[in-house]
Write a protein that holds these residues in place. Structure first.
Motif, PDB file in Angstrom:
ATOM      1  N   LEU A 122       0.808  -1.214   0.000  1.00 49.94           N
ATOM      2  CA  LEU A 122       0.000   0.000   0.000  1.00 49.94           C
ATOM      3  C   LEU A 122       0.846   1.271   0.000  1.00 49.94           C
ATOM      4  CD1 LEU A 122      -2.797  -1.042   2.508  1.00 49.94           C
ATOM      5  CD2 LEU A 122      -2.815  -1.153   0.011  1.00 49.94           C
ATOM      6  N   LYS A 123       2.173   1.119   0.026  1.00 48.47           N
ATOM      7  CA  LYS A 123       3.097   2.253  -0.012  1.00 48.47           C
ATOM      8  C   LYS A 123       2.839   3.222   1.139  1.00 48.47           C
ATOM      9  CE  LYS A 123       4.639   0.385  -3.720  1.00 48.47           C
ATOM     10  NZ  LYS A 123       5.832  -0.496  -3.618  1.00 48.47           N
ATOM     11  N   MET A 124       2.479   2.664   2.292  1.00 48.90           N
ATOM     12  CA  MET A 124       2.330   3.499   3.484  1.00 48.90           C
ATOM     13  C   MET A 124       3.698   3.959   3.959  1.00 48.90           C
ATOM     14  SD  MET A 124      -0.536   1.626   5.846  1.00 48.90           S
ATOM     15  CE  MET A 124       0.369   0.077   5.944  1.00 48.90           C
ATOM     16  N   PRO A 125       3.810   5.178   4.493  1.00 54.08           N
ATOM     17  CA  PRO A 125       5.091   5.618   5.047  1.00 54.08           C
ATOM     18  C   PRO A 125       5.453   4.784   6.274  1.00 54.08           C
ATOM     19  CG  PRO A 125       3.366   7.179   5.591  1.00 54.08           C
ATOM     20  CD  PRO A 125       2.766   6.206   4.613  1.00 54.08           C
ATOM     21  N   VAL A 126       6.722   4.436   6.379  1.00 54.70           N
ATOM     22  CA  VAL A 126       7.217   3.658   7.513  1.00 54.70           C
ATOM     23  C   VAL A 126       8.092   4.558   8.368  1.00 54.70           C
ATOM     24  CG1 VAL A 126       8.576   1.667   8.252  1.00 54.70           C
ATOM     25  CG2 VAL A 126       7.161   1.517   6.193  1.00 54.70           C
ATOM     26  N   PHE A 127       7.704   4.734   9.625  1.00 61.02           N
ATOM     27  CA  PHE A 127       8.483   5.516  10.579  1.00 61.02           C
ATOM     28  C   PHE A 127       9.091   4.576  11.608  1.00 61.02           C
ATOM     29  CE2 PHE A 127       5.572   8.572   8.818  1.00 61.02           C
ATOM     30  CZ  PHE A 127       6.284   9.765   8.790  1.00 61.02           C
ATOM     31  N   TRP A 128      10.385   4.773  11.871  1.00 67.74           N
ATOM     32  CA  TRP A 128      11.048   4.056  12.956  1.00 67.74           C
ATOM     33  C   TRP A 128      10.839   4.858  14.230  1.00 67.74           C
ATOM     34  CZ3 TRP A 128      16.325   4.702  15.266  1.00 67.74           C
ATOM     35  CH2 TRP A 128      16.669   3.629  16.091  1.00 67.74           C
ATOM     36  N   MET A 129      10.189   4.241  15.214  1.00 67.19           N
ATOM     37  CA  MET A 129       9.883   4.913  16.482  1.00 67.19           C
ATOM     38  C   MET A 129      10.588   4.174  17.609  1.00 67.19           C
ATOM     39  SD  MET A 129       5.844   5.685  15.694  1.00 67.19           S
ATOM     40  CE  MET A 129       5.547   4.055  14.972  1.00 67.19           C
ATOM     41  N   PRO A 130      11.888   4.424  17.802  1.00 69.95           N
ATOM     42  CA  PRO A 130      12.701   3.606  18.707  1.00 69.95           C
ATOM     43  C   PRO A 130      12.200   3.548  20.134  1.00 69.95           C
ATOM     44  CG  PRO A 130      13.844   5.644  18.105  1.00 69.95           C
ATOM     45  CD  PRO A 130      12.653   5.523  17.211  1.00 69.95           C
ATOM     46  N   LEU A 131      11.661   4.646  20.647  1.00 72.10           N
ATOM     47  CA  LEU A 131      11.246   4.660  22.048  1.00 72.10           C
ATOM     48  C   LEU A 131       9.898   3.988  22.264  1.00 72.10           C
ATOM     49  CD1 LEU A 131      12.434   8.232  23.090  1.00 72.10           C
ATOM     50  CD2 LEU A 131      13.585   6.036  23.414  1.00 72.10           C
ATOM     51  N   SER A 132       9.247   3.564  21.178  1.00 75.62           N
ATOM     52  CA  SER A 132       7.980   2.833  21.300  1.00 75.62           C
ATOM     53  C   SER A 132       8.203   1.322  21.250  1.00 75.62           C
ATOM     54  CB  SER A 132       7.026   3.235  20.166  1.00 75.62           C
ATOM     55  OG  SER A 132       6.743   4.607  20.212  1.00 75.62           O
ATOM     56  N   LEU A 133       9.451   0.902  21.013  1.00 74.77           N
ATOM     57  CA  LEU A 133       9.769  -0.519  20.857  1.00 74.77           C
ATOM     58  C   LEU A 133      10.392  -1.069  22.131  1.00 74.77           C
ATOM     59  CD1 LEU A 133      11.303  -0.219  17.283  1.00 74.77           C
ATOM     60  CD2 LEU A 133       9.001  -1.009  17.863  1.00 74.77           C
ATOM     61  N   MET A 134      10.600  -2.388  22.172  1.00 74.48           N
ATOM     62  CA  MET A 134      11.191  -3.019  23.335  1.00 74.48           C
ATOM     63  C   MET A 134      12.592  -2.502  23.600  1.00 74.48           C
ATOM     64  SD  MET A 134       8.964  -4.901  24.678  1.00 74.48           S
ATOM     65  CE  MET A 134      10.036  -5.707  25.863  1.00 74.48           C
ATOM     66  N   ASN A 135      13.365  -2.244  22.526  1.00 73.99           N
ATOM     67  CA  ASN A 135      14.705  -1.680  22.639  1.00 73.99           C
ATOM     68  C   ASN A 135      14.909  -0.669  21.523  1.00 73.99           C
ATOM     69  OD1 ASN A 135      16.131  -2.791  24.913  1.00 73.99           O
ATOM     70  ND2 ASN A 135      16.148  -4.759  23.867  1.00 73.99           N
TER      71      ASN A 135
END
Length: 465
Positions: free
Chosen positions: A74-87
């Motif tokens: 779907l060509k959705m934008p992908v954002f890396w959200m480091p503080l929302s992840l386990m590490n």
């Protein structure tokens, strides 16, 4: 709810309703009712399904979110959200030409635009020199060349007993100390004595950086350590048993290993330092430490381990209680660091970095022999094209990849990737994406495709099953 969230919510709700309707109608006619993720994973030309938007699009305005590309379908934008992840750490793997450099440049520029004040590159091959100097307007420190020597025993305002263990860690893999415990003990004693002989009170229990800073200029060198081991051997010959039973052979073997680094061009890590590492590592801004000037790979690795140990200490000096990332460390060609098992600073930093405001971006094209505990500490894995069978097998076992996913990784084009993120203790999200290069304006055009015609797809799949 923001406009973007509303549009996506409406789009996916209507799309899912359409999909459910088609599948229900086909089920009435005797077809097998397949859920969408199941369907996507079974159709060779579809591959991994796109994730729910909540995992790749920021849901809050005040969270660090770094745009890195678009999803496969779907060509959705992908954002890396480091503080929302386990590490808040990312491991990128891929062969030469797969797009690792593009990934690094994309992420570091956008991390800087997100307000991360310190971005530190540890550059084994000098690949990011021009990028840091001319694009990011940062500084480059070239070690091993231009008279820039680095003393492995620099005190750097740290307790000397801790520096002894950190130095052993830096030397351990390259000097094969893990398989030579007697040599390791001799080297530990010699380094400790070198600090003591230099007038540094190694037995003092004070842990304050201010206390030890006044002894920085007294730091001994590895040449002093070699001389101390020679004196040990002489005392052994005189019957004083300084190294113990069977220790003389070990001492002589240790001297042989160190001898190479006492002479040019290999002595740039055993001389007095000509730069103040403590000063530049405390608040680096945008800084690349270029290790390509060292003549051998083992010197690069020893220096990199030392730098990471020092950064680990500085990290503890300035704890971050703001919930933000203060320092972003980038290490390319890090395969030797990934396989270190004893006292690896990367492992310590990966476990404790969140509370100190630090995040890691580690890249490598080799994974075999990597330390499994360290590998498991990353919150995000971006897998680009990879062709070596041993590396693919390691990935397959570590990330529970399917055979189809492994085949896909082997044949991916430059910039295409599979990304796996740990969103909770139990769950992860995995999907296909394409890494976007740096854009001059960083504007993202979101295009909503028409709802796919699943009638024909379901009919074709139903013929197979």
């Amino acid at each position: 709810m923001s406009l973007l969230e509303y549009v996506y919510d409406t789009y996916f709700r209507l799309g899912q309703e359409h999909i459910d309707y088609v599948l229900q109608e086909q089920a009435k006619q005797g077809y097998i009712n397949l859920l969408l993720p199941d369907l996507a994973s079974r159709i060779p030309w579809v591959g991994l399904p796109d994730p729910d938007p909540e995992f790749i699009i920021p849901q809050e305005d005040n969270i660090i979110s770094v745009y890195i590309g678009k999803t496969e379908h779907l060509k959705m934008p992908v954002f890396w959200m480091p503080l929302s992840l386990m590490n808040p750490h990312l491991l990128g793997v891929g062969t030469t030409g797969a797009g690792k450099t593009t990934l690094v440049e994309t992420m570091t520029v956008r991390m800087a635009r997100e307000g991360v004040p310190n971005i530190l590159f540890i550059d084994f091959v000098g690949e990011y020199e021009r990028f840091v100097e001319y694009f990011m307007k940062g500084k480059v420190v070239r070690l091993g060349t231009e008279g820039n020597n680095i003393n492995l025993l620099d005190l750097a305002s740290t307790h000397p007993r801790l520096r002894v263990e950190q130095t052993l860690s830096a030397l351990s893999s390259e000097l094969n100390l893990d398989n030579a415990p007697r040599q390791r003990n001799i080297l530990r004693r010699a380094i400790s004595k070198a600090y003591s002989d230099a007038g540094i009170p190694i037995s003092n229990k004070n842990t304050s950086r201010q206390f030890w800073a006044k002894y920085n200029k007294l730091s001994p060198t590895m040449k002093d350590v070699s001389n101390i081991i020679r004196d040990m051997m002489k005392e052994e010959d005189a019957g004083k048993f300084m190294v113990g039973k069977g220790g003389k052979e070990s001492g002589e073997g240790m001297l042989d290993k160190l001898e190479k680094y006492n002479n040019p061009p290999y002595d740039s890590i055993t001389c007095k330092s000509t730069i103040n590492l403590e000063k530049i590592l405390m608040n680096p801004g945008v800084l690349s430490i270029d290790l390509s000037g060292f003549p051998t790979e083992d010197m690069k690795t020893m220096t990199a381990v030392m730098l990471l140990h020092l950064q680990e200490q500085f990290m503890r000096t300035f704890p971050s209680n703001t919930g933000k990332i203060r320092t972003f460390i980038v290490i390319d060609e890090a395969w030797k660091l990934l396989k270190l098992k004893e006292n690896n600073p990367l492992s310590v930093m990966a476990r404790e970095a969140r509370k100190y405001g630090l995040a890691l971006l580690i890249l490598s094209q080799r994974l075999k022999d990597s330390d499994n505990d360290l590998f498991s500490l990353f919150g995000t894995y971006i897998v680009l094209n990879l062709t070596e069978a041993e590396d693919l097998n390691y990935l397959k076992d570590s990330l529970n990849l399917t055979s189809r996913e492994v085949d896909r990784i082997r044949n991916m084009k430059r910039g295409d990737a599979i990304i796996s993120e740990k969103v909770s203790q139990q769950g992860q999200v995995r999907f296909g994406m394409t890494v976007d290069p740096i854009l001059s304006t960083d504007l993202i055009e979101i295009v909503f495709p028409e709802v796919p015609d699943l009638d024909s797809i379901v009919k074709e799949v139903s013929k197979i099953y």
